[in-house]
Design a protein around this motif. Structure first.
Motif, PDB file in Angstrom:
ATOM      1  N   ASP A 171       0.821  -1.222   0.000  1.00  0.00           N
ATOM      2  CA  ASP A 171       0.000   0.000   0.000  1.00  0.00           C
ATOM      3  C   ASP A 171       0.855   1.272   0.000  1.00  0.00           C
ATOM      4  OD1 ASP A 171      -2.398  -1.448   0.120  1.00  0.00           O
ATOM      5  OD2 ASP A 171      -2.141  -1.735   2.294  1.00  0.00           O
ATOM      6  N   ASP A 172       2.031   1.203  -0.622  1.00  0.00           N
ATOM      7  CA  ASP A 172       2.921   2.369  -0.606  1.00  0.00           C
ATOM      8  C   ASP A 172       2.558   3.404  -1.673  1.00  0.00           C
ATOM      9  OD1 ASP A 172       3.763   1.170  -2.922  1.00  0.00           O
ATOM     10  OD2 ASP A 172       5.852   0.931  -2.304  1.00  0.00           O
ATOM     11  N   GLY A 173       1.520   3.142  -2.473  1.00  0.00           N
ATOM     12  CA  GLY A 173       1.095   4.098  -3.493  1.00  0.00           C
ATOM     13  C   GLY A 173       1.644   3.807  -4.866  1.00  0.00           C
ATOM     14  N   TRP A 174       2.550   2.869  -4.949  1.00  0.00           N
ATOM     15  CA  TRP A 174       3.087   2.461  -6.259  1.00  0.00           C
ATOM     16  C   TRP A 174       2.290   1.276  -6.753  1.00  0.00           C
ATOM     17  CZ3 TRP A 174       6.866   5.113  -8.772  1.00  0.00           C
ATOM     18  CH2 TRP A 174       7.550   6.073  -8.051  1.00  0.00           C
TER      19      TRP A 174
END
Length: 102
Positions: free
Chosen positions: A98-101
């Motif tokens: 879920d780091d946005g990548w």
């Protein structure tokens, strides 16, 4: 006093007719030095002359960076620094989904 081997105008002449000074730079293909009491205070260039000057400066900076890179490659000892030392902390070995990548 060193005499400039370039076109010059006084600040008074520039104030009277700035378009004439700009035309002078364009016609002569070189910057016109503006003098105040015999001392150069600025240079008038056409937009094309200024763009060429900036392009030449960027080209010279690129060449200097290249020269420095070649010098660094020639003097490379082969020693490598671990990434952890560069960033100052350990690199985690887990991936956060879920780091946005993607």
């Amino acid at each position: 006093m060193k005499v400039l081997d370039v076109p010059t105008v006084s600040i008074t002449e520039l104030k009277k007719d700035p378009a004439k000074v700009a035309k002078m730079a364009a016609d002569m293909g070189i910057g016109v030095y503006v003098l105040n009491r015999g001392k150069a205070i600025s240079v008038t260039l056409t937009p094309e002359q200024y763009a060429a000057l900036v392009a030449d400066q960027e080209r010279l900076l690129d060449l200097e960076v290249e020269r420095q890179a070649i010098e660094n490659i020639k003097n490379d000892s082969g020693e490598r620094i671990p990434a952890e030392k560069v960033i100052g902390h350990p690199i985690g070995d887990t991936i956060d989904p879920d780091d946005g990548w993607e």
